[in-house]
Write an enzyme that holds these catalytic residues in place. Structure first.
Site, short mmCIF file in Angstrom:
data_model
loop_
_atom_site.label_atom_id
_atom_site.label_comp_id
_atom_site.label_asym_id
_atom_site.label_seq_id
_atom_site.Cartn_x
_atom_site.Cartn_y
_atom_site.Cartn_z
N CYS A 213 0.82 -1.21 0.00
CA CYS A 213 0.00 0.00 0.00
C CYS A 213 0.85 1.27 0.00
CB CYS A 213 -0.84 0.05 1.26
SG CYS A 213 -2.13 -1.16 1.27
N ARG B 208 5.55 0.09 -6.04
CA ARG B 208 5.46 -0.82 -4.89
C ARG B 208 4.50 -1.98 -5.14
NH1 ARG B 208 6.99 1.68 0.00
NH2 ARG B 208 5.42 0.55 1.15
N TRP C 229 -2.89 -2.65 -1.55
CA TRP C 229 -2.48 -4.03 -1.82
C TRP C 229 -3.18 -4.86 -0.75
CZ3 TRP C 229 0.36 -7.86 0.78
CH2 TRP C 229 0.80 -8.92 -0.02
N ASN D 192 -2.22 2.06 5.88
CA ASN D 192 -1.27 1.01 5.48
C ASN D 192 -1.07 0.12 6.68
OD1 ASN D 192 -0.89 2.17 3.05
ND2 ASN D 192 1.27 2.70 3.36
N GLY D 193 -1.09 -1.17 6.47
CA GLY D 193 -0.80 -2.08 7.57
C GLY D 193 -1.95 -3.03 7.85
N GLU E 215 27.98 -17.27 -0.91
CA GLU E 215 27.65 -15.96 -1.45
C GLU E 215 28.90 -15.07 -1.46
OE1 GLU E 215 25.42 -14.74 -3.13
OE2 GLU E 215 25.54 -12.58 -2.84
N LYS F 237 30.54 -13.39 -4.80
CA LYS F 237 30.82 -11.95 -4.97
C LYS F 237 32.25 -11.74 -5.45
CE LYS F 237 27.69 -10.97 -4.92
NZ LYS F 237 26.37 -11.27 -5.01
N GLU G 260 32.63 -12.81 -9.08
CA GLU G 260 31.89 -11.95 -10.01
C GLU G 260 32.64 -10.67 -10.32
OE1 GLU G 260 27.12 -12.33 -9.47
OE2 GLU G 260 28.19 -11.63 -7.71
N HIS H 264 38.30 -33.47 3.19
CA HIS H 264 37.89 -34.45 2.19
C HIS H 264 38.32 -34.02 0.80
CE1 HIS H 264 35.62 -36.75 5.11
NE2 HIS H 264 35.23 -35.59 5.61
N LYS I 73 22.58 -8.23 -15.51
CA LYS I 73 21.85 -8.06 -14.25
C LYS I 73 20.66 -9.01 -14.16
CE LYS I 73 20.85 -6.34 -10.33
NZ LYS I 73 21.68 -6.87 -9.24
N1 HGA Z 1 -5.23 -3.96 5.62
C1 HGA Z 1 -5.56 -2.96 4.66
C2 HGA Z 1 -4.29 -2.28 4.13
C3 HGA Z 1 -3.38 -3.25 3.46
C4 HGA Z 1 -1.93 -2.81 3.27
O1 HGA Z 1 -1.35 -1.99 3.99
N2 HGA Z 1 -1.22 -3.43 2.31
O2 HGA Z 1 0.15 -3.16 2.13
C5 HGA Z 1 -6.39 -3.53 3.53
O3 HGA Z 1 -6.43 -4.75 3.31
O4 HGA Z 1 -7.04 -2.75 2.85
#
Ligand code: HGA
Length: 610
Positions: free
Chosen positions: A2, A27, A75, A100-101, A483, A487, A490, A506, A605
């Site tokens: 989000c 994102r 998201w 967000n969250g 790794e 590096k 490379e 061994h 890349k």
């Molecule tokens: N939980 C909220 C926000 C989701 C979120 O932060 N996604 O990165 C939702 O589902 O709308």
């Protein structure tokens, strides 16, 4: 993931918000929306599934002009991607929020609010917060206090931006576990989940700290910390040119990307863990369901990502007790497999376009795996589009061909995934809390290692005229040694081989002489004593040892043993921290040799061909 943008200004904010959303598109998201309060103090909202362009079309047909607004790219974690679930969410006609969250206790709050008569129009956890603030607003009659009271009821991770049409001159924002930045303008101010969203309008930023709540007006920013104390947050200026497409003060992209690791590791964990727990739904709406019955994990990757997968195998078997196999994609795709029932297919790729990994995924989808999970750094890539579940790393664009920050963020994402899986397989809350706390320490510990750069540079001189080298590690440090060797190969073109330290006698011990530097990573785990014996074997053959060791591991510098002490770290997170000195070592050797660090010969890349 989000994204949030908000603005309060003399000018119309609609264009600022839309441009902010466009800049957050990288994102990854599934829907977008905006709410704006206009001069007559009424609140209008637009929401669309799909791209920001669809929202822009909707808004150009029905403009949302005004001087105060919030916007969001969603998201989904709670509820499918749909117009009704898209943000902003409202309580009544006059209050809107973006979030967000994840609100962990949303069900309990939703039930409570429903019995009080609140009607829900979405499946999201966010709408619960909207109604909770709406309810407290009725009682407090003041938006700032209503937000302050409401967040004491929330468990989980969140960044919120809230507006109310009765208070059309400010927005209230807060953060707990998800990032939020205030953009400082002249006669106007802004907020966003990522400063990149606001670069067209300001280059001055205040980063809110955990627990902060802020009142943002066009000519005033007031911030209070978790304890209710008024606080000032330093204004930092965004250095134009320090973005991903520019090396800034660094001599090479690779060095810049090594130094970005504390920040991007933090970004990868943000919104996915609380102080003590993993937020499983941050891995996707279907995560709990898909992980519930996983009995085996098959990891597929190439190159550096393969090494990340090898580290993850130690974690998955150790913490989740689930059998895990790891294979390079180019081998996997050309052989027959016995697929265990309920196997999760896990692909790791920085670009999400690695040809062999994609081909393996496409085969796997036909072959009857339980589900496909991708760990990837590029939203919208083929791997992301074609997987059932995705955990995006937040490394940002990686320009140096030799992968650095992509690797450590892959490991961070893999560890968070492992904890989510382990929870379904009996990991205790106490152990989860112990490891989550260790994850929180990573950015600081990686910074401590970066502070050793000058010493590592001095050490690198010993490799300059060598043609071969050996890298040793035990347990989850064996893939770290691999790794490290990759590096060095490379970018410095020195032949480097990695071995599990116990394999030394061994075969490879026959190669050891004074011309063969041996690099070892030795955190203080229960294998360190065995590792010390392996070191003696090398020394007895005249080999020169370069040991990166935990202070507590007590490896003593002597003739032929160069020891670099690293900070003490939790055994589980040690592979992430111990990777960093090996990156710096390779970098400095390559610089001394004068090779093309960012674009080593013969390499590309993103390996989009077989
Ligand atoms: N939980 C909220 C926000 C989701 C979120 O932060 N996604 O990165 C939702 O589902 O709308």
């Amino acid at each position: 993931m989000c994204g949030i943008v908000g603005a309060v200004s003399e000018r119309d904010v609609q264009g600022i918000l839309l441009e902010g959303l466009r800049r957050l598109e990288y994102r990854g998201y599934d829907s977008a929306g905006m709410a704006v309060i206009n001069g007559e103090s009424s609140l209008r909202r637009a929401r669309e599934v799909g791209k920001v362009a669809a929202l822009a079309d909707a808004i150009s047909a029905n403009p949302l002009s005004g001087h105060l607004g919030i916007a969001h790219t969603r998201w989904a974690t709670h509820g499918e991607p749909s117009q009704l679930n898209a943000h902003p969410h409202m309580s009544g006609e006059r209050l809107a929020i973006v979030h967000n969250g994840i609100i962990e206790n949303y069900q309990e709050l939703r039930d409570e609010l429903k019995t009080e008569g609140y009607v829900f129009t979405s499946q999201t956890d966010t709408e619960v917060v909207a109604h909770l603030i709406g309810k407290n607003y009725q009682q407090e009659g003041n938006l700032y206090n209503a937000v302050k009271t409401s967040i004491t009821r929330l468990r989980g991770a969140f960044a919120l931006a809230v507006v109310h049409a009765d208070e059309p001159d400010h927005l209230v924002v807060c953060r707990e576990g998800s990032p939020l930045v205030v953009g400082v303008g002249i006669g106007e101010n802004f907020i966003a989940s990522d400063q990149l969203a606001l670069l067209p309008v300001t280059d001055r930023f205040m980063f809110l700290e955990e627990g902060d709540i802020a009142d943002i007006r066009k000519d005033q920013i007031k911030i209070h910390d978790r304890d209710g104390q008024a606080v000032e947050r330093t204004i930092t200026r965004f250095e134009h040119g320090s973005d991903s497409a520019d090396k800034g003060e660094y001599r090479h992209f690779m060095l810049k990307e090594i130094y970005e690791q504390p920040r991007v590791i933090k970004a990868t964990m943000e919104g996915r863990i609380t102080e003590t727990r993993v937020l499983e739904q941050a891995l996707g709406t279907s995560a709990a369901n898909l992980l519930e019955n996983v009995r085996h994990v098959q990891i597929i990757a190439c190159g550096t990502s393969y090494h990340a997968g090898m580290v993850a195998r130690y974690w998955i078997e150790d913490l989740a007790g689930v059998p895990c196999s790891v294979e390079v994609a180019s081998e996997f795709r050309y052989r027959k497999h016995v697929i265990q029932p309920d196997t999760l297919f896990l692909c790791i790729s920085q670009s999400g376009e690695t040809a062999d990994t994609l081909a393996a995924l496409r085969q796997a989808k036909k072959a009857g795996f339980r589900a496909a999970l991708a760990i990837c750094n590029v939203p919208g890539s083929s791997l992301v589009r074609e997987s059932d579940l995705v955990i995006m790393t937040q490394a940002g664009p990686e320009i140096g061909v030799a992968s650095t920050k992509a690797f450590t963020t892959q490991l961070t994402a893999l560890l968070i995934f492992t904890l989510a899986l382990a929870r379904h397989n009996g990991l205790s809350e106490q152990k989860e809390a112990e490891i989550v706390q260790a994850i929180h320490l990573l950015p600081g510990q990686v910074s401590d290692v970066l502070a050793l750069d000058a010493e590592i540079e001095a050490m690198s001189k010993a490799f300059m005229d060598k043609n071969h080298s050996l890298f040793l590690g035990r347990g989850s440090q064996y893939p770290v040694a691999m790794e490290g060797a990759l590096k060095l190969k490379e970018i410095s073109y020195i032949h480097a081989e990695a071995y599990p330290a116990g394999e030394l006698k061994h075969g490879p011990l026959a190669l050891v002489d004074s011309e063969m530097p041996v690099v070892t990573v030795a955190p203080n785990n229960d294998l360190v004593e065995k590792l010390k014996s392996n070191l003696e074997e090398v020394r007895a053959r005249g080999g020169e040892l370069f040991v990166f060791a935990d202070r507590a591991a007590d490896v003593k510098p002597e003739e032929g043993i160069h020891v670099m002490q690293l900070p003490s770290v939790h055994e589980i997170t040690a592979p992430i921290v111990y990777t960093v000195p090996l990156q710096l070592l390779s970098y400095h050797v390559a610089v001394l040799k004068g090779t093309d660090v960012d674009q080593p010969r013969n390499l590309a890349k993103s390996v989009t061909v077989e």
